[in-house]
Design an enzyme around this catalytic site. Structure first.
Site, PDB file in Angstrom:
ATOM      1  N   SER B 255       0.797  -1.158  -0.052  1.00  0.00           N
ATOM      2  CA  SER B 255      -0.043  -0.050   0.088  1.00  0.00           C
ATOM      3  C   SER B 255       0.974   1.422   0.124  1.00  0.00           C
ATOM      4  CB  SER B 255      -0.946  -0.042   1.309  1.00  0.00           C
ATOM      5  OG  SER B 255      -1.994   0.716   0.961  1.00  0.00           O
ATOM      6  N   ASP B 349      -8.796  -5.185  -5.986  1.00  0.00           N
ATOM      7  CA  ASP B 349      -8.269  -4.334  -4.943  1.00  0.00           C
ATOM      8  C   ASP B 349      -9.214  -3.063  -5.167  1.00  0.00           C
ATOM      9  OD1 ASP B 349      -6.979  -2.191  -3.494  1.00  0.00           O
ATOM     10  OD2 ASP B 349      -5.061  -2.713  -4.080  1.00  0.00           O
ATOM     11  N   HIS B 383      -6.854  -5.901  -1.512  1.00  0.00           N
ATOM     12  CA  HIS B 383      -5.755  -4.806  -1.262  1.00  0.00           C
ATOM     13  C   HIS B 383      -4.984  -5.410  -0.317  1.00  0.00           C
ATOM     14  CE1 HIS B 383      -3.654  -1.005  -1.070  1.00  0.00           C
ATOM     15  NE2 HIS B 383      -3.872  -1.114   0.238  1.00  0.00           N
TER      16      HIS B 383
END
Lengths: 421, 440
Positions: B255, B349, B383
């Site tokens: 991330s 995601d 994600h």
């Protein structure tokens, strides 16, 4: 000067509102927010980001939302995308006669992150009334014979086409659809059949004679136009509605929303003949990433093995059918059941039906602008039951189907006067 | 429809079948690393008996996570989760570890993360019920039960709290003299220190520095800029450690951490192997500063947030376009990166358009004649791609913004992605960090 208008300020809840803002800076991002408090004090909110025109105006009838609870051009998006503060709380009006829902529309003239909206004062706001009955609609508590419910009558003289309104077997009396139908010219009987007044909490069987009594009650009523009665029904209510249409020839127009073509859970009985339910396979439940349970395929095992006798002999019904299917229904396999029922009609040479199948619509198809409730906590189980539906498509299905339901009922309940030349 | 009636009816029916006592549930190994599979078997059932298998776990804050699946015993009353398909419940099909990765919090939107990775495992209790229980009540007694331990570090792994210079974090060392390939482990915008991935990697032979950068000890409470010299200091410190192989280290990131990892790879020579999980190839939200260089962020478009039906926010379309001409100064000059780069992408995601970022980065490498980049795209993965058997967290509150953020992911696809990518991550580091050693 910034102006926010929403007209009409007081409407029936199934009617659209035109929202506009003027006096803003040109090409600026603004936020519209709607807030509603239900009768239990639960708060619901929705928000959408718009860009003002070169003259500093936004007209929700034409402008696309850029983000928030919906995107694209959706004049009523703020209403049908309302979401509860408390997870999965369903919006439901209980008192349909004496009070509206108040919806506050607020405008923020800056591009705030969503998280800050609650702590900021809107630039301007208006409050709208959303009523569940038109002026002049009357409500009569029904306690005739075995019948328990409420009859809603349109204002004025004369007779009105009669409709029985049936919900699922969650108990109590749900009145808002009947009161809205009365607002559109129908004599609508919201009929309870379990867990209401002296009705049993969990009936061991559904006795069709009770519903026959309701049909006769309506037809006897001085304000009800005959000779046929309509039914608007959903889920378990639609199972009963289908049975009524088959056995009671006075039922001439039946709307079946996301219902089965077989009996499930409680058996039905009519004149001593018992219709047994298809067995439910709880092991076929499917739980999604957030723990919401999908029961849609729990009858498939029984369905695939069941003999014909388990399925309603729908070809015996004399009236007309309107099947309304949410293709994304995650609680029952509505599309498959409706297709099987209409296939049975076709095989028997019948053309007394219409099927409206809505992609992306879920189980809880309600009058237009009702927010989508995608799952609910089951009363005794610590489980969330998924109803399904994608917000935007579900809203469109509600708008379209509500008009179709009224058209269908009028067509088959109001005799056409033809002049004979 | 109210299924309570059915459940009562059917439970009564099945109970009458089950007078036999000796059901056996075995789960082996009973104590294992959290990234190792467990073999679950049941014997002694009546033939073709429908059963419910549940797993439950209580995290260190007392939150309960649960999962269930319905199985059918075979003709000799046995059930082997390596072969038998689940018929329904939290997953369907043959998934030997399904009960683990489909664990769900009773309190919705909570994310399961082990805090103490050294001294205690997660205890997962497996229960067997002799009929179909869509919801297990407190009065239901399991017919067999076993608790397994899921550890986040192996015997001999050492944890060293690091407070050297500005560097804050925890170093995990494998047992033995070493030297070991060194890795810096960077999580994303949740801040604090997440240690479980570092401790697991250490158990597999790497020396890993779980590095905090905000909201931890005396580090800033909020992220306002990325000061790359802090991360370079950490890399240098790691390389100077007697148990760390020279001359280069690896970085694993997810991330927001990916922006930092890629910047380290581009601007510092210490980084020779970089893994980027679901992150951007450009600078967003806060500027990045390295000596004289300041990279300003690509703006985000707040109005593009999308709120899903449950009220969680989808930020996938929120960030400005890294391919837009106007934003090129914020795109990391990946062609300057030394060493190998592996992008791990969850195609489902909902927080970032991870695939787009990885593809742009690889295009950039190719256009400069570099071939040191590679991408693994996992359809249906969300994600938060973490070590295997970590339950999918589909949405949870996030510290950088209030409200619930949508991470996305289809449970089965996400679990498969975690299993596969974990093997690839270790292979990649062994290949690219051990090679540097052989050049000496």
């Amino acid at each position: 000067m910034i102006q926010l208008t929403a007209t009409p300020a007081s409407t029936l809840t199934d009617e659209p509102v035109h929202i506009r803002a003027t006096g803003l800076r040109p090409s600026q991002i603004v936020i519209f927010q709607a807030t509603l408090e239900d009768e239990k004090g639960n708060l619901f909110h929705s928000q959408a980001y718009y860009k003002t025109s070169e003259v500093g105006e936004v007209d929700l009838d034409h402008a696309p939302s850029l983000g928030g609870d919906y995107i694209g051009v959706h004049p009523m998006g703020l209403f049908w995308s309302l979401k509860p503060e408390k997870f999965l709380t369903k919006l439901m009006k209980r008192d349909v006669m004496t009070s509206p829902f108040l919806v506050q529309i607020k405008l923020y003239d800056s591009n705030l992150p969503l998280a800050q909206i609650a702590a900021t004062d809107p630039k301007v706001s208006v409050t709208l009334e959303r009523w569940y009955r038109a002026p002049g609609v009357t409500r009569i508590q029904v306690q005739e014979g075995h019948l328990r419910g409420a009859l809603f009558l349109p204002p004025g003289e004369g007779r009105f086409p009669g409709v029985i309104d049936l919900f699922a077997d969650i108990g109590g009396l749900i009145e808002y659809r009947a009161s809205l139908l009365a607002s559109h010219g129908f004599a609508a009987l919201a009929l309870a059949y379990c867990d209401y007044e002296d009705l049993p909490l969990h009936p061991e069987k559904i006795e069709l004679e009770y519903f026959e009594e309701a049909v006769n009650f309506l037809l006897r009523h001085p304000k009800v136009l005959g000779p046929g009665i309509g039914i608007v029904s959903i889920s378990k209510g639609a199972e009963i509605g289908l049975s009524m249409a088959i056995h009671l020839k006075q039922v001439t127009a039946t709307v079946l929303i996301n219902g089965p073509n077989f009996v499930f859970s409680t058996p039905q009985v009519y004149r001593g003949q018992i219709s047994q339910p298809l067995s439910f396979s709880p092991q076929l439940v499917s739980i999604n990433a957030l723990g919401l349970a999908q029961f849609q395929y729990c009858f498939e095992e029984a369905r695939s093995k069941a003999s014909e006798t388990f399925f309603f002999p729908i070809e015996k019904a004399q009236g007309h059918f309107l099947f309304i299917v949410g293709e994304d229904d995650k609680s029952i396999n509505s599309k498959a059941y409706a297709e099987q029922a209409t296939e049975q009609l076709r095989r028997n040479g019948k053309d007394n039906w219409t099927l409206l199948s809505y992609p992306g619509a879920g189980h809880m198809l309600e009058p237009p602008y009702s927010p989508l409730c995608c799952a609910s906590k089951l009363s005794k189980l610590h489980l969330f039951m998924q109803w399904g539906g994608e917000v935007t498509l579900h809203a469109a299905a509600q708008e379209h189907s509500w008009k179709e339901i009224q058209k269908f009922l009028r067509k088959h309940l109001i005799p056409v006067v033809t002049s004979q030349l | 429809m109210d299924p309570t009636l059915y459940l009562a009816l059917h439970r009564a029916h099945y109970r009458s079948l089950c007078q036999l006592p000796m059901f056996q549930l075995t789960a082996t190994p009973a104590s294992a690393l959290a990234d190792e599979p467990v073999h679950i078997r049941v014997t002694g059932l009546p033939p073709w008996q429908m059963v419910t298998l549940t797993a439950s776990l209580k995290d260190e804050k007392g939150y309960v996570y649960q999962s269930k699946a319905f199985y059918k015993a075979n003709e000799v009353g046995e059930l082997d989760l390596m072969e038998a398909p689940s018929i329904g419940g939290d997953y369907v099909g043959v998934h030997p570890m399904g009960l683990f990765w489909s664990l769900k919090p009773k309190k919705v939107f909570r994310r399961l993360t082990k805090q103490d990775v050294m001294n205690s495992p997660f205890y997962v209790t497996l229960n067997l019920y002799d009929s179909v229980h869509v919801q297990v009540s407190t009065t239901d007694q399991p017919r067999a039960s076993q608790t397994v331990e899921r550890w986040f570090s192996g015997p001999g792994v050492q944890r060293v709290q690091i407070r050297e210079g500005r560097v804050r974090g925890a170093l995990f060392l494998p047992p033995g003299e070493g030297p070991f390939p060194g890795i810096v482990d960077l999580f994303g915008g949740r801040g604090g220190l997440t240690e479980f991935r570092a401790s697991l990697l250490a158990t597999h032979g790497f020396a890993v520095l779980a590095l905090a950068y905000f909201l931890y000890e005396d580090l800033p409470k909020e992220l306002e800029e990325i000061d790359l010299e802090y991360f370079e200091e950490a890399a240098n410190w790691l390389l100077a450690h007697p148990k760390i192989q020279k001359p280069g280290i690896g970085v694993i990131s997810v991330s927001k951490g990916v922006e930092i990892a890629l910047a380290m790879a581009c601007f510092t020579k210490q980084v020779v192997a970089t893994i980027c999980i679901n992150g951007p190839n450009a600078i967003y939200e806060f500027p990045l500063r390295y000596k004289d260089l300041v990279i300003t962020p690509i703006p985000s478009f707040m109005e593009r947030v999308q709120i899903d039906v449950l009220g969680a926010m989808r930020l996938r379309y929120y960030k400005g376009d890294a391919r837009d001409e106007l934003n090129q100064k914020s795109v990391l000059p990946i062609e300057k990166a030394q060493g190998a780069i592996l992008f791990i992408v969850g195609d489902g995601d909902e927080c970032l358009n991870s695939r787009e970022y990885a593809e742009q980065a690889l295009d950039q490498l190719r256009s400069h004649g570099r071939n040191n980049g590679r991408m693994l795209v996992y359809p249906g993965a969300g994600h938060l791609i973490e070590p295997p058997y970590t339950p999918l967290c589909y949405a949870s509150p996030h510290s950088l913004s209030s409200g619930i953020l949508l991470w996305g992911g289809d449970p089965v696809a996400h679990a498969a992605a975690q299993e596969h990518s974990w093997g690839e991550i270790q292979k990649f580091f062994r290949e690219h960090l051990t090679q540097t050693r052989s050049k000496l």
